[in-house]
Write a protein that holds these residues in place. Sequence first.
Motif, short mmCIF file in Angstrom:
data_model
loop_
_atom_site.label_atom_id
_atom_site.label_comp_id
_atom_site.label_asym_id
_atom_site.label_seq_id
_atom_site.Cartn_x
_atom_site.Cartn_y
_atom_site.Cartn_z
N THR A 114 0.81 -1.22 0.00
CA THR A 114 0.00 0.00 0.00
C THR A 114 0.85 1.28 0.00
O THR A 114 0.33 2.36 -0.27
CB THR A 114 -0.91 0.03 1.24
N ALA A 115 2.13 1.17 0.31
CA ALA A 115 2.95 2.36 0.57
C ALA A 115 3.06 3.29 -0.62
O ALA A 115 3.03 4.52 -0.47
CB ALA A 115 4.34 1.95 1.05
N PHE A 116 3.21 2.74 -1.82
CA PHE A 116 3.41 3.56 -3.02
C PHE A 116 2.23 4.50 -3.28
O PHE A 116 2.38 5.53 -3.94
CB PHE A 116 3.62 2.64 -4.23
N HIS A 117 1.07 4.17 -2.74
CA HIS A 117 -0.15 4.96 -2.99
C HIS A 117 -0.47 5.96 -1.89
O HIS A 117 -1.49 6.64 -1.95
CB HIS A 117 -1.35 4.01 -3.14
N ARG A 118 0.39 6.08 -0.90
CA ARG A 118 0.03 6.87 0.27
C ARG A 118 0.05 8.38 0.06
O ARG A 118 -0.35 9.12 0.95
CB ARG A 118 0.91 6.51 1.47
N LYS A 119 0.47 8.85 -1.10
CA LYS A 119 0.44 10.28 -1.37
C LYS A 119 -0.70 10.67 -2.30
O LYS A 119 -0.69 11.73 -2.91
CB LYS A 119 1.79 10.73 -1.94
N HIS A 120 -1.69 9.79 -2.42
CA HIS A 120 -2.87 10.12 -3.22
C HIS A 120 -3.53 11.40 -2.71
O HIS A 120 -3.56 11.64 -1.50
CB HIS A 120 -3.91 8.99 -3.13
N PRO A 121 -4.11 12.17 -3.60
CA PRO A 121 -4.94 13.28 -3.13
C PRO A 121 -6.16 12.73 -2.40
O PRO A 121 -6.58 11.58 -2.61
CB PRO A 121 -5.34 14.01 -4.41
N PHE A 122 -6.75 13.54 -1.54
CA PHE A 122 -7.88 13.10 -0.72
C PHE A 122 -9.00 12.49 -1.57
O PHE A 122 -9.57 11.45 -1.21
CB PHE A 122 -8.43 14.29 0.09
N ILE A 123 -9.32 13.12 -2.69
CA ILE A 123 -10.46 12.64 -3.49
C ILE A 123 -10.21 11.26 -4.08
O ILE A 123 -11.16 10.55 -4.44
CB ILE A 123 -10.84 13.63 -4.62
N ALA A 124 -8.94 10.86 -4.21
CA ALA A 124 -8.64 9.53 -4.72
C ALA A 124 -8.64 8.48 -3.62
O ALA A 124 -8.64 7.29 -3.91
CB ALA A 124 -7.29 9.54 -5.43
N ASP A 125 -8.65 8.92 -2.39
CA ASP A 125 -8.58 7.99 -1.25
C ASP A 125 -9.91 7.80 -0.52
O ASP A 125 -10.08 6.81 0.19
CB ASP A 125 -7.55 8.49 -0.22
N THR A 126 -10.81 8.74 -0.67
CA THR A 126 -12.00 8.72 0.17
C THR A 126 -13.18 8.00 -0.50
O THR A 126 -13.20 7.78 -1.71
CB THR A 126 -12.42 10.16 0.52
#
Length: 402
Positions: free
Chosen positions: A151-163
Amino acid sequence: MGDIILTINAGSSSVKFSAQEIAEGKLTPLASGLIDGIGGKATFSARKSGGEKTHFVLDQTHAAVDHKMALTAVLDWMEDQLPGANVVGVGHRVVHGGPNYAQPVLVTTETFKDLKALEPLAPLHQPYNLAGVEAAIHAFPHAAQVACFDTAFHRKHPFIADTFALPRQYYDEGVRRYGFHGLSYEFIHRILRYEEPVLARGKVIVAHLGNGASLCAINAGRSVASTMGFTALDGLPMGTRCGQLDPGVVLYLMSEKKMSAAEITDLLYKNSGLKGMSGISNDMRDLEASTEQSAKDAIDYFVSRVRREIGGLSAVLGGLDCIVLTGGIGENAVNIRRAILKDMEWFGIQIDEDANARNERVISEKGSPTVALILKTDEERMIAAHTAELLGLKQPIVPAIS
């Protein structure tokens, strides 16, 4: 023989491992292997680089083989086949790092406790990953244990891509889109950065297509969106996993079919996807060889979902400079690649049919606005590189891969 990095990918019934030597600023593969059938009739198979394969059934006279016994077998084999090897670090694939782990970490009592608490988010992966960590601590007590997260590579997603569109409290509690296959995506991007630096600085989609499948949008080296979400069920249909599913279906299964959480979990993780749709197999090769309509339907659905997600991620990126296909299907399935990328000239993808048929590295036509590549992923090497780098042995180890 010098210092060795060992990588461990522990699943529920298997342990995949590799041994790589640190020499002259490079990682040199020495051996790889698999213990399969843990909990039952366990078999050990391994091969030194360029050597013959070793294969035998593990002794289960006194007890069924568990992860601890499996790692002990690895240790015994290495002492026999790689005499003098000094295992300085063991890198582990850990599927879930939650919201807080954005890079590899040394495993301590506290981090292990944190990762244990994430087991409900990845119930079919995390417990076994951590069982592998515990077994490695016992087998290699003097080596540093390093957790590397999918999961680490994705941890800088913008909020809208994570929520999700749920009350904010759930996001704050950790109910969010995490994305997976991050070790594969990071490896591919490092290779791109080394071999195709201009493309690596642009807008890239990587399609990790195998028994597990997902796509990732990368902008200037940063993951900005992924098809997988809260769990590894979301997004594309996979070998046995359903992919994107209306949550109302789960409510229907509960209320009308009276299925328990365990039964639904079994259905969605183990008996859906290509296997469930076709009623034949979770293996794309079997489906391509079949004359049954159900096999064709499963392939067509898989292809259509990949194409749909390519369009969606390209919209997120605001264009597309490069698409990379990797994983077992992406690297080898000529006809599936053709079906995914055909008739996309309007999108800037012009496929060279002959290059695709030959499994060449570049499968787009010369002058195609969007470059299409086939690159072989190597999650074990990425784990080994992270482990070596975290221990301060050399930076960067990847892409120094030869």
